[in-house]
Design a protein around this motif. Sequence first.
Motif, short mmCIF file in Angstrom:
data_model
loop_
_atom_site.label_atom_id
_atom_site.label_comp_id
_atom_site.label_asym_id
_atom_site.label_seq_id
_atom_site.Cartn_x
_atom_site.Cartn_y
_atom_site.Cartn_z
N TYR A 1 -2.83 3.69 -2.84
CA TYR A 1 -2.90 2.69 -3.91
C TYR A 1 -2.47 1.34 -3.35
O TYR A 1 -1.61 1.28 -2.47
CB TYR A 1 -1.99 3.07 -5.08
CG TYR A 1 -2.48 4.23 -5.90
CD1 TYR A 1 -3.24 4.01 -7.04
CD2 TYR A 1 -2.19 5.54 -5.53
CE1 TYR A 1 -3.70 5.09 -7.80
CE2 TYR A 1 -2.64 6.61 -6.28
CZ TYR A 1 -3.40 6.38 -7.41
OH TYR A 1 -3.85 7.43 -8.15
N HIS A 2 -3.05 0.28 -3.90
CA HIS A 2 -2.70 -1.09 -3.51
C HIS A 2 -2.28 -1.86 -4.75
O HIS A 2 -2.97 -1.81 -5.77
CB HIS A 2 -3.90 -1.77 -2.85
CG HIS A 2 -3.71 -3.25 -2.65
ND1 HIS A 2 -3.24 -3.77 -1.48
CD2 HIS A 2 -3.93 -4.30 -3.49
CE1 HIS A 2 -3.18 -5.09 -1.60
NE2 HIS A 2 -3.59 -5.43 -2.81
N THR B 1 -9.42 -6.26 -9.80
CA THR B 1 -9.62 -5.02 -9.06
C THR B 1 -10.95 -5.12 -8.33
O THR B 1 -11.76 -5.99 -8.63
CB THR B 1 -9.59 -3.79 -9.98
OG1 THR B 1 -9.61 -2.61 -9.18
CG2 THR B 1 -10.76 -3.79 -10.95
N ASP C 1 0.87 -1.18 0.00
CA ASP C 1 0.00 0.00 0.00
C ASP C 1 0.90 1.23 0.00
O ASP C 1 1.80 1.33 0.85
CB ASP C 1 -0.89 0.01 1.24
CG ASP C 1 -1.98 -1.03 1.16
OD1 ASP C 1 -2.16 -1.63 0.09
OD2 ASP C 1 -2.66 -1.26 2.18
N LYS D 1 -5.71 -1.29 -6.85
CA LYS D 1 -6.87 -0.56 -6.36
C LYS D 1 -6.44 0.82 -5.89
O LYS D 1 -5.36 0.99 -5.31
CB LYS D 1 -7.49 -1.34 -5.18
CG LYS D 1 -8.59 -0.64 -4.43
CD LYS D 1 -9.90 -0.61 -5.19
CE LYS D 1 -11.00 0.03 -4.38
NZ LYS D 1 -12.23 0.19 -5.12
N ARG D 2 -7.31 1.82 -6.13
CA ARG D 2 -7.11 3.16 -5.59
C ARG D 2 -8.21 3.44 -4.58
O ARG D 2 -9.39 3.40 -4.91
CB ARG D 2 -7.16 4.22 -6.70
CG ARG D 2 -6.77 5.60 -6.20
CD ARG D 2 -7.02 6.68 -7.23
NE ARG D 2 -6.59 7.98 -6.75
CZ ARG D 2 -7.29 8.76 -5.92
NH1 ARG D 2 -8.49 8.36 -5.49
NH2 ARG D 2 -6.82 9.94 -5.53
N TYR D 3 -7.80 3.69 -3.32
CA TYR D 3 -8.77 3.98 -2.25
C TYR D 3 -9.13 5.47 -2.24
O TYR D 3 -8.40 6.30 -2.78
CB TYR D 3 -8.19 3.57 -0.90
CG TYR D 3 -7.95 2.08 -0.78
CD1 TYR D 3 -9.02 1.21 -0.56
CD2 TYR D 3 -6.67 1.55 -0.89
CE1 TYR D 3 -8.81 -0.15 -0.45
CE2 TYR D 3 -6.45 0.18 -0.79
CZ TYR D 3 -7.53 -0.66 -0.57
OH TYR D 3 -7.32 -2.00 -0.48
N ARG D 4 -10.24 5.79 -1.56
CA ARG D 4 -10.70 7.17 -1.49
C ARG D 4 -9.73 8.07 -0.72
O ARG D 4 -9.64 9.26 -0.97
CB ARG D 4 -12.07 7.22 -0.79
CG ARG D 4 -13.20 6.70 -1.66
CD ARG D 4 -14.51 6.79 -0.93
NE ARG D 4 -15.60 6.22 -1.72
CZ ARG D 4 -16.86 6.14 -1.30
NH1 ARG D 4 -17.18 6.58 -0.08
NH2 ARG D 4 -17.79 5.61 -2.06
N SER D 5 -9.04 7.47 0.24
CA SER D 5 -8.08 8.25 1.04
C SER D 5 -6.84 8.65 0.24
O SER D 5 -6.03 9.45 0.72
CB SER D 5 -7.65 7.44 2.27
OG SER D 5 -7.12 6.20 1.86
#
Length: 245
Positions: A235-236, A244, A204, A228-232
């Motif tokens: 990135y993962h 995804t 992450d 994956k891109r998180y809202r915060s």
Amino acid sequence: MIALLNFSRAAVLIIVCAFLAACSQTTTSGISSYGGKLGTNSKLSDKQRQAKVLAARKRAKAKSIAKKEAFIAKRKARINARKTKSTRKTTLLTKRSSKRIKKKRISKRKISKRTKLRFRNKTRKKSHKKRIKKSTYAYVGGRSKGIKRSSRWRCVPGKLKRVISQISRKYGRVTINSTHRSRRKNRRIGGKRRSYHLKCRAIDFRVHGRTRGLTRWLSRHPLVGGYKRYRSGFYHIDNGPRRTW
């Protein structure tokens, strides 16, 4: 003929019964009052027998007393050995502590101002290194020393390291948030049961730059499996199957 056969059988039975009666008389006459082991030829009196029994009892008592004494002696020896070990340890510790105190006293007398300044600078550098090792955040790109030294970065596969170095060149400085996690930490954060972070196969990270087109670039990259891109803003990436969520 029949009468003769009957007579012979009766005669045989009489002879057998007489023989058995004679045997029983001899055995009963041979058994003594001492327990059956001494026969009619035994010349021991009641007093001698009693004396033998008493002597056997005394021997058994003496054996039991000797066993008890030996057990007590062994236990005392073990206790003494433990005590001697503990005293040796205490003496060694006192000696070491006294040596350290002496060294400190000598060093205080002989140290000059220059040496004191050098010693302070060294201690500051060491404390800075320790902070870098303990911190969960590590930097790639301009500052890659902290993450390379930590054990959490060593377990990460080389393919994912290569991807992150490419991201840092293309999009800017990268801050890694987490690589390997324990089961307890994963549960606390709310991660999945079969997360790739448990096997140290996921990263992450956050990018401190312009991230336009980064998700598309990750989806087309051959070394990236899950992304994956998180809202915060994190990135993962991992090296599992292409997916995804």
